[in-house]
Scaffold this motif. Structure first.
Motif, PDB file in Angstrom:
ATOM      1  N   MET A   1      13.921  22.623  47.087  1.00 23.02           N
ATOM      2  CA  MET A   1      13.058  23.253  46.081  1.00 23.02           C
ATOM      3  C   MET A   1      12.558  22.213  45.061  1.00 23.02           C
ATOM      4  O   MET A   1      13.328  21.339  44.676  1.00 23.02           O
ATOM      5  CB  MET A   1      13.857  24.333  45.342  1.00 23.02           C
ATOM      6  N   THR A   2      11.309  22.323  44.665  1.00 19.45           N
ATOM      7  CA  THR A   2      10.755  21.340  43.726  1.00 19.45           C
ATOM      8  C   THR A   2      11.422  21.474  42.358  1.00 19.45           C
ATOM      9  O   THR A   2      11.517  22.584  41.823  1.00 19.45           O
ATOM     10  CB  THR A   2       9.238  21.575  43.536  1.00 19.45           C
ATOM     11  N   PHE A   3      11.838  20.349  41.805  1.00 20.66           N
ATOM     12  CA  PHE A   3      12.413  20.334  40.461  1.00 20.66           C
ATOM     13  C   PHE A   3      11.384  20.943  39.491  1.00 20.66           C
ATOM     14  O   PHE A   3      10.247  20.487  39.415  1.00 20.66           O
ATOM     15  CB  PHE A   3      12.701  18.876  40.075  1.00 20.66           C
ATOM     16  N   THR A   4      11.797  21.992  38.797  1.00 23.08           N
ATOM     17  CA  THR A   4      10.887  22.643  37.841  1.00 23.08           C
ATOM     18  C   THR A   4      11.639  22.942  36.556  1.00 23.08           C
ATOM     19  O   THR A   4      12.684  23.606  36.583  1.00 23.08           O
ATOM     20  CB  THR A   4      10.312  23.952  38.439  1.00 23.08           C
ATOM     21  N   THR A   5      11.117  22.436  35.471  1.00 22.13           N
ATOM     22  CA  THR A   5      11.740  22.712  34.176  1.00 22.13           C
ATOM     23  C   THR A   5      10.671  23.219  33.216  1.00 22.13           C
ATOM     24  O   THR A   5       9.498  23.311  33.567  1.00 22.13           O
ATOM     25  CB  THR A   5      12.504  21.486  33.631  1.00 22.13           C
ATOM     26  N   ARG A   6      11.106  23.560  32.011  1.00 26.52           N
ATOM     27  CA  ARG A   6      10.126  24.150  31.071  1.00 26.52           C
ATOM     28  C   ARG A   6      10.532  23.844  29.630  1.00 26.52           C
ATOM     29  O   ARG A   6      11.687  23.515  29.336  1.00 26.52           O
ATOM     30  CB  ARG A   6       9.989  25.649  31.292  1.00 26.52           C
ATOM     31  N   PHE A   7       9.549  23.983  28.752  1.00 22.87           N
ATOM     32  CA  PHE A   7       9.804  23.958  27.317  1.00 22.87           C
ATOM     33  C   PHE A   7       9.306  25.304  26.826  1.00 22.87           C
ATOM     34  O   PHE A   7       8.210  25.747  27.205  1.00 22.87           O
ATOM     35  CB  PHE A   7       9.044  22.796  26.658  1.00 22.87           C
ATOM     36  N   ALA A   8      10.131  26.006  26.023  1.00 25.48           N
ATOM     37  CA  ALA A   8       9.825  27.403  25.707  1.00 25.48           C
ATOM     38  C   ALA A   8       9.909  27.681  24.201  1.00 25.48           C
ATOM     39  O   ALA A   8      10.818  28.358  23.739  1.00 25.48           O
ATOM     40  CB  ALA A   8      10.796  28.314  26.472  1.00 25.48           C
ATOM     41  N   PRO A   9       8.971  27.162  23.425  1.00 23.50           N
ATOM     42  CA  PRO A   9       9.037  27.360  21.975  1.00 23.50           C
ATOM     43  C   PRO A   9       8.539  28.737  21.540  1.00 23.50           C
ATOM     44  O   PRO A   9       7.786  29.392  22.256  1.00 23.50           O
ATOM     45  CB  PRO A   9       8.080  26.278  21.446  1.00 23.50           C
ATOM     46  N   SER A  10       8.979  29.158  20.368  1.00 21.23           N
ATOM     47  CA  SER A  10       8.468  30.379  19.745  1.00 21.23           C
ATOM     48  C   SER A  10       7.451  29.964  18.681  1.00 21.23           C
ATOM     49  O   SER A  10       7.748  29.091  17.859  1.00 21.23           O
ATOM     50  CB  SER A  10       9.601  31.154  19.074  1.00 21.23           C
ATOM     51  N   PRO A  11       6.277  30.592  18.672  1.00 20.73           N
ATOM     52  CA  PRO A  11       5.237  30.182  17.706  1.00 20.73           C
ATOM     53  C   PRO A  11       5.451  30.814  16.337  1.00 20.73           C
ATOM     54  O   PRO A  11       4.629  31.566  15.838  1.00 20.73           O
ATOM     55  CB  PRO A  11       3.950  30.678  18.370  1.00 20.73           C
ATOM     56  N   THR A  12       6.593  30.509  15.746  1.00 18.80           N
ATOM     57  CA  THR A  12       6.942  31.114  14.456  1.00 18.80           C
ATOM     58  C   THR A  12       7.038  30.072  13.347  1.00 18.80           C
ATOM     59  O   THR A  12       7.525  30.361  12.254  1.00 18.80           O
ATOM     60  CB  THR A  12       8.291  31.856  14.565  1.00 18.80           C
ATOM     61  N   GLY A  13       6.597  28.859  13.637  1.00 16.30           N
ATOM     62  CA  GLY A  13       6.642  27.796  12.631  1.00 16.30           C
ATOM     63  C   GLY A  13       6.263  26.495  13.301  1.00 16.30           C
ATOM     64  O   GLY A  13       6.013  26.471  14.511  1.00 16.30           O
ATOM     65  N   PRO A  14       6.236  25.404  12.516  1.00 10.59           N
ATOM     66  CA  PRO A  14       5.829  24.125  13.104  1.00 10.59           C
ATOM     67  C   PRO A  14       6.924  23.538  13.997  1.00 10.59           C
ATOM     68  O   PRO A  14       8.107  23.710  13.720  1.00 10.59           O
ATOM     69  CB  PRO A  14       5.619  23.232  11.872  1.00 10.59           C
ATOM     70  N   LEU A  15       6.521  22.881  15.067  1.00  8.20           N
ATOM     71  CA  LEU A  15       7.510  22.159  15.882  1.00  8.20           C
ATOM     72  C   LEU A  15       7.991  20.950  15.089  1.00  8.20           C
ATOM     73  O   LEU A  15       7.209  20.266  14.448  1.00  8.20           O
ATOM     74  CB  LEU A  15       6.878  21.667  17.190  1.00  8.20           C
ATOM     75  N   HIS A  16       9.306  20.705  15.147  1.00  2.00           N
ATOM     76  CA  HIS A  16       9.826  19.539  14.431  1.00  2.00           C
ATOM     77  C   HIS A  16      10.399  18.512  15.418  1.00  2.00           C
ATOM     78  O   HIS A  16      10.271  18.673  16.642  1.00  2.00           O
ATOM     79  CB  HIS A  16      10.833  19.955  13.363  1.00  2.00           C
ATOM     80  N   LEU A  17      11.040  17.514  14.854  1.00  2.00           N
ATOM     81  CA  LEU A  17      11.564  16.407  15.665  1.00  2.00           C
ATOM     82  C   LEU A  17      12.509  16.875  16.769  1.00  2.00           C
ATOM     83  O   LEU A  17      12.512  16.320  17.870  1.00  2.00           O
ATOM     84  CB  LEU A  17      12.315  15.468  14.710  1.00  2.00           C
ATOM     85  N   GLY A  18      13.286  17.913  16.496  1.00  2.00           N
ATOM     86  CA  GLY A  18      14.213  18.455  17.498  1.00  2.00           C
ATOM     87  C   GLY A  18      13.462  19.028  18.693  1.00  2.00           C
ATOM     88  O   GLY A  18      13.870  18.842  19.846  1.00  2.00           O
ATOM     89  N   HIS A  19      12.347  19.709  18.408  1.00  2.00           N
ATOM     90  CA  HIS A  19      11.527  20.240  19.504  1.00  2.00           C
ATOM     91  C   HIS A  19      10.911  19.097  20.296  1.00  2.00           C
ATOM     92  O   HIS A  19      10.814  19.153  21.521  1.00  2.00           O
ATOM     93  CB  HIS A  19      10.400  21.127  18.968  1.00  2.00           C
ATOM     94  N   ALA A  20      10.451  18.077  19.585  1.00  2.00           N
ATOM     95  CA  ALA A  20       9.829  16.930  20.267  1.00  2.00           C
ATOM     96  C   ALA A  20      10.838  16.326  21.243  1.00  2.00           C
ATOM     97  O   ALA A  20      10.509  16.037  22.401  1.00  2.00           O
ATOM     98  CB  ALA A  20       9.386  15.881  19.246  1.00  2.00           C
ATOM     99  N   TYR A  21      12.076  16.181  20.796  1.00  2.00           N
ATOM    100  CA  TYR A  21      13.125  15.614  21.647  1.00  2.00           C
ATOM    101  C   TYR A  21      13.313  16.465  22.898  1.00  2.00           C
ATOM    102  O   TYR A  21      13.329  15.964  24.025  1.00  2.00           O
ATOM    103  CB  TYR A  21      14.420  15.519  20.836  1.00  2.00           C
ATOM    104  N   SER A  22      13.460  17.784  22.684  1.00  2.00           N
ATOM    105  CA  SER A  22      13.714  18.702  23.790  1.00  2.00           C
ATOM    106  C   SER A  22      12.558  18.691  24.795  1.00  2.00           C
ATOM    107  O   SER A  22      12.764  18.623  26.021  1.00  2.00           O
ATOM    108  CB  SER A  22      13.898  20.105  23.205  1.00  2.00           C
ATOM    109  N   ALA A  23      11.336  18.733  24.283  1.00  2.00           N
ATOM    110  CA  ALA A  23      10.160  18.777  25.153  1.00  2.00           C
ATOM    111  C   ALA A  23       9.998  17.459  25.914  1.00  2.00           C
ATOM    112  O   ALA A  23       9.742  17.459  27.128  1.00  2.00           O
ATOM    113  CB  ALA A  23       8.910  19.073  24.320  1.00  2.00           C
TER     114      ALA A  23
END
Ligand code: GLU
Length: 281
Positions: A1-23
């Motif tokens: 199966m093809t490796f498939t991952t995702r980034f799943a933010p909630s649009p309830t505020g600005p993305l910060h450094l932690g989100h940048a890391y995760s994404a």
């Protein structure tokens, strides 16, 4: 199966450094595996989600150099799908409507007792007041809960043993722990039409996610997701829980921590490479 991952933010505020890391981490893993990186907008909480934040998410992620296929999955468009999953759990006899508000739950829980956990990954552990109410009594003011006792027995009957299966990050389903430390989680909040746990499990399956990359803050929640996958006959992805980016006082970053917003670093003239360096990638 093809490796498939995702980034799943909630649009309830600005993305910060932690989100940048995760994404970035998820994206880099997908690129290294010659796989797919998907984006999903987790906007079931329509009281807090804003189109402007959603646009800012696309803009920040593109600026970071990330690319993903369109159309992007948006949870607010999938409420019927979540409802169908709830119906499956109801058909197994695992759900009940609950009318308790926060203060009902607090007073029914009583005084804290030594060694008995009060909070789990779904918030305050529900004392079970409404557990015997039938689904036929559901009104529009209810939330729908999972009867954890029954759910655990059902999952065991369906082939989960007390020790397995093992997942990356040593995830184990422990029936006793699920009952004591997680309890009867919310599956549907009326005003949202779903819940984080139910939606994320259905979406990961529908998007054929093979690897979930998420922060360690969600480590305890992952056991709920593994249980729901067992009950709904869905595959369990491999979970990779990463460290959290913290501020200089060691506190994890929050959405309201605007000083660490990606947009703020952009305004200050930093480059995507500078941001990568800041989070150690
Ligand atoms: N919307 C969730 C968050 O921003 C998604 C996390 C996940 O399930 O990986 O924390």
């Amino acid at each position: 199966m093809t490796f498939t991952t995702r980034f799943a933010p909630s649009p309830t505020g600005p993305l910060h450094l932690g989100h940048a890391y995760s994404a970035l981490l998820a994206h880099d893993m997908a690129v290294a595996a010659n796989g797919n990186f998907l984006l999903r907008i987790e906007d079931i909480d329509q009281s807090r989600a804003r189109p402007a934040w959603e646009h800012q998410i696309y803009d920040d992620l593109r600026w970071l150099g990330l690319r993903w296929p369109d159309p992007v999955m948006r949870q607010s468009e999938r409420l019927q799908r979540y409802r169908a999953a709830l119906d499956q759990l109801t058909a197994l006899g695992l759900t009940y409507p609950c009318r308790c508000n926060r203060s009902d739950i607090e007073s029914a829980a009583g005084a804290p007792q030594e060694g008995v956990p009060q909070f789990g990954p779904d918030g305050r552990i529900y004392p079970g007041t409404c557990r015997s109410r039938p689904m036929s009594e559901t009104t529009e003011y209810d939330v729908i809960r999972l009867n954890m006792d029954k759910a655990v027995s059902c999952a065991i009957l369906r082939g989960f043993t007390e020790t397995g299966p093992l997942h990356s990050g040593s995830h184990q389903l422990d029936p006793e722990q699920l009952i004591r430390e997680v309890g009867d989680i919310i599956l549907i909040r009326r005003q949202m039409g779903s819940s984080y746990h139910l939606s994320v499990v259905i979406d990961d399956a529908d998007q054929k996610i093979t690897h979930v990359t998420r922060g360690l803050d969600l480590f305890e929640a992952t056991q709920i997701h593994v249980l729901l996958q067992a009950l709904l006959d869905l595959p369990t992805p491999i979970y990779h829980h990463h460290n959290l980016i913290r501020d200089s006082h060691g506190k994890r970053l929050a959405k309201r921590d605007d000083a660490r917003a990606i947009a703020k670093y952009r305004q200050d003239g930093l480059s995507p490479a500078d941001l990568r360096a800041l989070v150690g990638l």
